[in-house]
Structures are given as structure tokens and as C-alpha cells.
Design a protein around this motif. Sequence first.
Motif, short mmCIF file in Angstrom:
data_model
loop_
_atom_site.label_atom_id
_atom_site.label_comp_id
_atom_site.label_asym_id
_atom_site.label_seq_id
_atom_site.Cartn_x
_atom_site.Cartn_y
_atom_site.Cartn_z
N THR A 152 -8.85 14.53 12.90
CA THR A 152 -8.30 15.31 14.02
C THR A 152 -7.72 16.63 13.53
O THR A 152 -7.76 17.62 14.26
N ILE A 153 -7.19 16.62 12.30
CA ILE A 153 -6.66 17.88 11.79
C ILE A 153 -7.79 18.91 11.67
O ILE A 153 -7.63 20.08 12.00
N ILE A 204 -3.80 1.72 7.29
CA ILE A 204 -3.30 2.95 6.67
C ILE A 204 -4.45 3.92 6.40
O ILE A 204 -4.30 5.13 6.59
N VAL A 225 -5.17 11.71 18.33
CA VAL A 225 -4.29 11.22 17.26
C VAL A 225 -3.61 9.94 17.70
O VAL A 225 -3.51 8.95 16.96
N ALA A 247 -6.53 9.95 11.81
CA ALA A 247 -5.45 10.75 12.38
C ALA A 247 -5.11 11.93 11.48
O ALA A 247 -4.84 13.03 11.94
N GLY A 248 -5.14 11.71 10.16
CA GLY A 248 -4.65 12.74 9.25
C GLY A 248 -5.70 13.76 8.87
O GLY A 248 -5.37 14.89 8.53
N ALA A 274 -0.76 9.15 3.76
CA ALA A 274 -1.12 9.16 5.18
C ALA A 274 -0.03 9.83 6.01
O ALA A 274 -0.30 10.68 6.87
N ILE A 312 -5.12 5.73 9.58
CA ILE A 312 -4.22 6.86 9.81
C ILE A 312 -4.59 8.02 8.90
O ILE A 312 -4.68 9.18 9.31
N LEU A 313 -4.84 7.69 7.61
CA LEU A 313 -5.10 8.74 6.62
C LEU A 313 -6.36 9.51 6.95
O LEU A 313 -6.37 10.75 6.96
N THR A 319 0.83 -1.21 0.00
CA THR A 319 0.00 0.00 0.00
C THR A 319 0.87 1.25 0.00
O THR A 319 0.62 2.19 0.76
N ASN A 338 -10.92 -5.83 -5.31
CA ASN A 338 -11.73 -6.82 -6.03
C ASN A 338 -13.12 -6.92 -5.45
O ASN A 338 -14.10 -7.02 -6.16
N ILE A 347 -3.38 21.03 4.01
CA ILE A 347 -4.62 20.27 3.82
C ILE A 347 -5.12 20.45 2.39
O ILE A 347 -5.50 19.49 1.72
N GLU A 369 -3.54 -4.46 6.67
CA GLU A 369 -2.62 -3.36 6.36
C GLU A 369 -3.37 -2.17 5.75
O GLU A 369 -3.18 -1.02 6.16
N PHE A 370 -4.25 -2.48 4.80
CA PHE A 370 -4.96 -1.41 4.10
C PHE A 370 -5.82 -0.59 5.06
O PHE A 370 -5.79 0.64 5.05
N SER A 402 0.14 13.49 5.60
CA SER A 402 -0.93 14.21 6.31
C SER A 402 -0.63 14.27 7.80
O SER A 402 -1.12 15.17 8.50
N LEU A 403 0.16 13.33 8.32
CA LEU A 403 0.53 13.40 9.74
C LEU A 403 1.48 14.56 10.02
O LEU A 403 1.55 15.07 11.13
N ILE A 445 0.26 17.72 11.78
CA ILE A 445 0.10 17.79 13.23
C ILE A 445 1.30 18.46 13.87
O ILE A 445 1.16 19.29 14.78
N ILE A 473 -4.93 -6.06 -13.09
CA ILE A 473 -5.04 -5.55 -11.73
C ILE A 473 -3.88 -4.57 -11.50
O ILE A 473 -2.72 -4.94 -11.67
N ALA A 485 -4.78 -4.54 -0.37
CA ALA A 485 -5.50 -3.58 -1.20
C ALA A 485 -6.15 -4.28 -2.38
O ALA A 485 -7.28 -3.93 -2.78
N VAL A 486 -5.48 -5.28 -2.95
CA VAL A 486 -6.03 -5.95 -4.13
C VAL A 486 -7.30 -6.69 -3.78
O VAL A 486 -8.31 -6.62 -4.50
#
Lengths: 432, 172
Positions: free
Chosen positions: B67-68, B56, B36, B63-64, A118, B59-60, A111, B136, A151, B52-53, A121-122, A125, A176, B131-132
Motif C-alpha cells: 500500500t505504501i 506479521i 491498509v 500494509a507496510g 513491520a 503487515i510487513l 517474532t 525448518n 522506504i 503469528e508469523f 514500516s507502518l 503511512i 536454531i 517462525a521456527v
Amino acid sequence: MVNIGFQIVHFVITILFFIFLVATNAVIMVYLERKVMALMQDRVGPKHYGPFGSLQSTYDVLKLLLKEIVRSRETDNAIFMLAPMIFFAPVLTAFVMLPFSPFMTTSALGTGILLYVALSSLDVIGVFMAGWGSNSKYSLIGGLRSTAQMISYELPLLLSLVGVVMLTSFVSHNGIGSISFTDIINAQMHPWWLWFVLLQPLGLIIYYTCGLAETNRAPFDLPEAESELVAGYLTEYSGMQWAMFFLGEYGNMLIVSSVATALFLGGWSGPGADLAFWHAHVTANPGGIFSVADLIFNVIAVFWFLVKVYALQGIFIWVRTTLPRLRADQLMQYAWLILIPMTLLNILVTAVLLLAVPQPYTLWVTGGVNFLLLIGYIILLTRAIGASPKGTLPPWVEARKRAARTGLGAPGLPKPPAASLPPGEPEPAASR
Amino acid sequence: MDLASIVFLVLAAILVGSALAVVTLRNIVHAALFLVLVFGAAAGIYILLNAEFIAIVQILVYAGAVTILILFAIMLTQNPNSRGSNPMNRQALIAAFIAAALCAGIIFALSQNNAISAAASQAVTQNAGTAVAIGNLLYSPTSYSYVLPFEIATLVLLVAIVGAIVIGREED
């Protein structure tokens, strides 16, 4: 099966490589920036220490290390002290996903692009904490501006990368796509050197513009506009804390350039570094024991990556010496009225062309149309810049006139007197 | 105890501690910054679960972005003194009771049937977080996917965005 000792050594080597790269890059870039800017402005630049003044930034680092950290009274202590670290940490973390060569990467993260966005964007802060914790008006206004700017430019930054992801889905065998940096670099070496800048020049230009804004570099450096805000959110910082912010900023430049290299300029591909060769080599001896041939290949790959990165960072300096700073409202208008519609148009056009144009001509047509879009974008930009400011007023004057006309009172502004305002009246002071 | 459970315990301790800080701290800026940390620790737990996806995106988005936005709104308010700006919760007792009841309910549900949690953990380990796989499941034109609900959701969001612009815009 790769043995675990080799993996640990690999990990330690890559992490050390990234840490030293970030640290030395800042020193090199400070020197290069001064010297190149001096060249462009017909000055001499640093010249006293070392040959051609090349030790100047080393001395600067020593000075910063020895400098006392000054704190003003009544700062929000924890926030003030933590801000530089929180600004710097995502920068260092972002190197996790970047492959500088087939070997010089910590993980083939699935990813990559999302993680990059991400983490960037941190960063905001840290800027907010610096602006808020300093307990100073200049810092607060500077922090506010930086936050708003970061932002706003995150959106077109992410959208400009969508075109690349769509191209990977077209190039791959099974249809894909991928958002992993390793896969995208490999996709660019699939037939031959099919660098995505040839197919998405508009994407690169918009991404790079947003990168300039994300790193608070000229012409988007109005958070640090010296003449109006002292140094923005950096005003109250000194010594090594201040240096941490600058380390983070140069690290950010490095990351923006590295991501542009990986996504648009083919990553580590170049003469002597080719994916087919590497695959053949790896399948020939899958043991994972490092040989001399591996080493030479990876050194060449890292070399090409760094050449591209430093060429892009050179453009950072070039832009800084060339372009004047934007005003705050121009900055926002540029992001929301020009960049975002342009990226959306780019996504739409690329998607339609990839689906509609028959097979052997698809990439040719897509690339050609994207070049036409780039020319259109440049024409639009020159018209926007060259438009006459005659008859236009700053937004706050417009707001007041509107308020006077409707009698409603603009939000956040005191109710205006009945008479029309003189054009030269100062802006109402921003209060905390 | 293996490494994963140690990491989980550390993350859980950070999460619970900073969540308590969000609720109890008097300074609203500190509370927002601890938020955060809460989201970051939650993302860490997602990574432990192989998602994992989602980690992230957590966070994006949270948190990103969320909260901003909160911090940005705080920055724009005119409050000369940020101490004591987090309004004391007057219904702390009721809130504590409801939270305890919810917690007890979740623990009871999980302890009732081990088959559910076993099936859930098995589903999680089957590569569902990449992500894949998610792509899908959301968009795939050939296999079974959630294209239509997804498109409807995007339409609703678009309407919300346009509505927000219409409301927030100064009228001539």
C-alpha cells in the motif's frame, strides 16, 4: 502455575511503564537536546525555569496542551486529523516486544525483529497522511521526501540485523537461531557477556545509521529542512497534534536505541544483572510470587538497559550537532550504493566464516573480520564524502543534458531547448 | 460465545466494511488507506488462528510495502483534485455476480465436508505458525524441507528485480 491475578498486575505494570517511559522520555530528551547542543555550540541553552532550566520542557508541554489547533481551509479533514495518531500508534505498539528486564516485558514474542520492522514500516503511512491531508505544497513535498527516505532505509536496516540472527543460531545449543528479542538477549549472556557488538560492529553502525534516517533525525532530516520546506509534513500542524508527531519521533528514537541495545549491547546485562543468577532464582521458587530479591534484580536490569539506551540517544544528539545535512540525491545514493551492498557483504562474510572456521576460533575470526570490514566501510565513507564534486552536476542537469544529447526527453521534464543549459538555472517547480 | 469468537466477529466486520469502502469510495487516497485497514484486520484474523508469523509478514509486506507503494505512486501523479479519482467500476453488476458465485462456492465446499475443516483447524493449532516451524519447513538441511523450490523462487524474484531495474533505468 502462575495465578491469573499476578499476570494481570504484571501486564498493567508493564504497559504503564512503557506509556510513562515514552511520555517522559520525550520531555527529558527535549531538555537534554537543548542543553547538550548548547554545550557543544558554546551557548547557555535554557536557563530561566527551574534549576539549570530543567523545567523548560515541562512549560513547553503545558503550552502545547493549551494551544489552539489551527486548520487551514480545504484540508482533507479525516486524514489530517488521524495522521498524528496513526504516526504515534505503531511507536507505542513496538514496545510490546522489548524486554527491559526479565520481568519488564509484556510477552516473549517469537517474532520480535519482524514485528519491529513491520511496525516501523507502518509509520510511513502516518507521514504520508500528514503530507497529503494538509493540502499544502510544502507538506506534500516534505511528505514525499520522508516517505521515500523511510522506504529506502528500511531495507539496509533489516539486512543489518541478519548478522545478529545468524550469530544466535551459532551460539544456541541446537543450531536454531531466533528472532525474538528475549532469546537474543539471553544468547548474549550465554558464556559470559558476549555482546554482539563485539562480533558485529559493522552491523551496529549500519543499523544505527538507518535508525537515524528512519527517525528523520539529522543528518537525514531533510524532510524537515527548515530553509527549504518550512517544516516538511509538519507545516500545517499546531498544538497537540504537532506534539503528537514529536512524541512519536522521540518514541521512535527510544525504540531505535532500545533495539540496538537489545540486539548489540546485551540488553539488560551488566554488573549485578546476570542471566545465570536469574535462572537459578526462578528455578528455586517457581511460584511467581514477587519477592524483594526479584524486585532488586529487575530494577538493576532496567537500570542497565536505560543506561545503554540513553548513551545511544546521546549519540543521536552528538551526531546532530556534528554533521551537516545531506542533499536528497546524496541520501538515496548513500542508501542504495553504500549501505545495501555493505550489509549484503556483511551477511555473506559472516555466514561463510561461521560455517568454515573450525570451532574454538570461529567467534574470534568472525569478530576480527567484521572489525576489518568496519574499517573498510569507514575508509569507503571518507572517500565518498571527500570525493571532489568538481565536474559533477546535480542529477536534474545531468538528465536534461542527456535528454538534449539523445533528443528523447527525460520523463517528467519538459523537452529542453536545443542550446545547452546554463549551469545556474533553477530547478523546475514541482507541481502537484 | 467465547472471547475469540467475539474478537473474530469484530475483526470480520472491520474487514468486510473497509473492503467495501475500498471498492466504493470515490477518493482514491481514501480507498488506498482503507486497504491498509483491510490488511490489518486480515492480520488480526491470522493471529486468532495462531499464525503469528504470517500475520506479521502480512503487515510487513501488504500494509507496510504494497500500500505504501500505491500511496507513493498516487503522490507522484499530477492530479489537482483527488475527489472522484477512483474510477467508477462500469462492470459492477458482473463483478457482484462473480463475487457472489465465488462466495457461494466456498460456503458450499466448506459445508460439504466437515472432516476437511476439522483437519485444517487441527493442523493450524499444532504450532505451525511459529517462525521456527516455518524456517525448518523452508530451509532445514537435515529433515524434509522445501529448500529447492524456495531457492528457485528467489532466483525468479532476483531476475524480476534486475529486469525492473533495467527497464526503469534511464539509458545514456
